[in-house]
Design an enzyme around this catalytic site. Structure first.
Site, PDB file in Angstrom:
ATOM      1  N   ARG A  71      15.466  40.418 -55.369  1.00 17.79           N
ATOM      2  CA  ARG A  71      15.547  40.181 -53.885  1.00 17.79           C
ATOM      3  C   ARG A  71      16.646  38.896 -53.756  1.00 17.79           C
ATOM      4  NH1 ARG A  71       9.775  38.204 -52.034  1.00 17.79           N
ATOM      5  NH2 ARG A  71       9.518  40.172 -52.890  1.00 17.79           N
ATOM      6  N   HIS A 116      11.602  36.938 -57.659  1.00 10.93           N
ATOM      7  CA  HIS A 116      12.347  38.210 -57.565  1.00 10.93           C
ATOM      8  C   HIS A 116      13.960  37.886 -57.647  1.00 10.93           C
ATOM      9  CE1 HIS A 116       9.218  41.180 -56.637  1.00 10.93           C
ATOM     10  NE2 HIS A 116       8.459  40.266 -56.134  1.00 10.93           N
ATOM     11  N   ASP A 123       7.441  44.672 -58.138  1.00  7.03           N
ATOM     12  CA  ASP A 123       6.145  44.684 -57.330  1.00  7.03           C
ATOM     13  C   ASP A 123       5.944  46.099 -57.320  1.00  7.03           C
ATOM     14  OD1 ASP A 123       6.034  42.243 -56.237  1.00  7.03           O
ATOM     15  OD2 ASP A 123       7.100  42.551 -54.490  1.00  7.03           O
ATOM     16  N   GLU A 181      -1.392  38.513 -55.988  1.00  6.00           N
ATOM     17  CA  GLU A 181      -0.880  39.972 -55.503  1.00  6.00           C
ATOM     18  C   GLU A 181      -1.076  40.882 -56.745  1.00  6.00           C
ATOM     19  OE1 GLU A 181       2.449  38.082 -52.634  1.00  6.00           O
ATOM     20  OE2 GLU A 181       2.989  38.826 -54.432  1.00  6.00           O
ATOM     21  N   HIS A 184       2.158  42.473 -58.338  1.00  5.30           N
ATOM     22  CA  HIS A 184       3.191  41.578 -58.594  1.00  5.30           C
ATOM     23  C   HIS A 184       3.227  40.886 -59.853  1.00  5.30           C
ATOM     24  CE1 HIS A 184       5.925  37.834 -57.184  1.00  5.30           C
ATOM     25  NE2 HIS A 184       5.681  37.725 -58.592  1.00  5.30           N
TER      26      HIS A 184
END
Length: 202
Positions: A71, A116, A123, A181, A184
């Site tokens: 990301r 990320h 994910d 999460e 993740h």
């Protein structure tokens, strides 16, 4: 693209993906800065870890579907601007019905500097190799609520087992979970633990 990064679909046979942040189907409600194409990118080490995970999953009758990998920092900055903007209600019911937008960062669902961006985090979820259908995990991707935490109460026994299966697959393959999460995971031995990249996914 950085030479140590790859498109995961070119390295892991049979992988499926839906890069949510390149689409309108995500918690900010539009494509996110830095995601120019619907592809999943990560380090070569992440791809190798996912190859291991794909093999372990296959032994249990599952395949992997990826939602996000690398990301760019520009995307993280986009999330932060959105989190500090006035509430418009467009995605609240679907993604954060029980908290306020302003609480998303402080509660740990969005980070100011994301793992990320180091290229070693993924994910993902599971799908059935027999039917092709996604496995029921008792909640959607990016649902910012205690029900998304590992060990959460209020989900069914079957949903809990499915989350446990994903965790087993990923931990056996060299990944660590993020407790808030269920989707993740980060490489135990990520190659860039202190570097946050900002090249676009193109």
């Amino acid at each position: 693209m950085n030479r140590d990064f790859v498109y995961i679909d070119e390295c892991v046979s049979g992988i499926r993906w839906d890069a949510k942040y390149a689409t309108w189907d995500n918690f900010i409600g539009c494509p996110v800065d830095g995601y120019d194409v619907n592809r999943i990118v990560g380090t070569r080490q992440l791809a190798e870890g996912l190859r291991r995970a794909q093999r372990v999953a296959g032994e249990l009758g599952f395949g992997l579907l990826l939602w996000d990998g690398y990301r760019p920092q520009i995307a993280v900055d986009c999330f932060l601007r959105w989190a500090s903007s006035p509430e418009d209600g467009l995605t609240k019911d679907k993604h954060y019905p029980n908290i306020e937008k302003a609480e998303i960062v402080e509660q740990g669902y969005v980070a100011r500097r994301s793992g990320h961006s180091r290229g070693g985090t993924i994910d993902l979820t599971l799908f059935s190799l027999e039917t092709g259908m996604l496995v029921d995990m008792g909640g959607r991707f990016d649902y910012m609520d205690v029900s998304s935490h590992h060990g959460a109460a209020g989900i069914t026994a079957a949903e809990s087992r499915n989350r446990d299966d994903l965790r087993l697959i990923m931990e056996r393959s060299g990944f660590l979970p993020y407790e808030l999460e269920w989707w993740h995971y980060t490489l135990l031995d990520e190659p860039y633990p202190d570097t946050y990249f900002d090249f676009r996914i193109a």
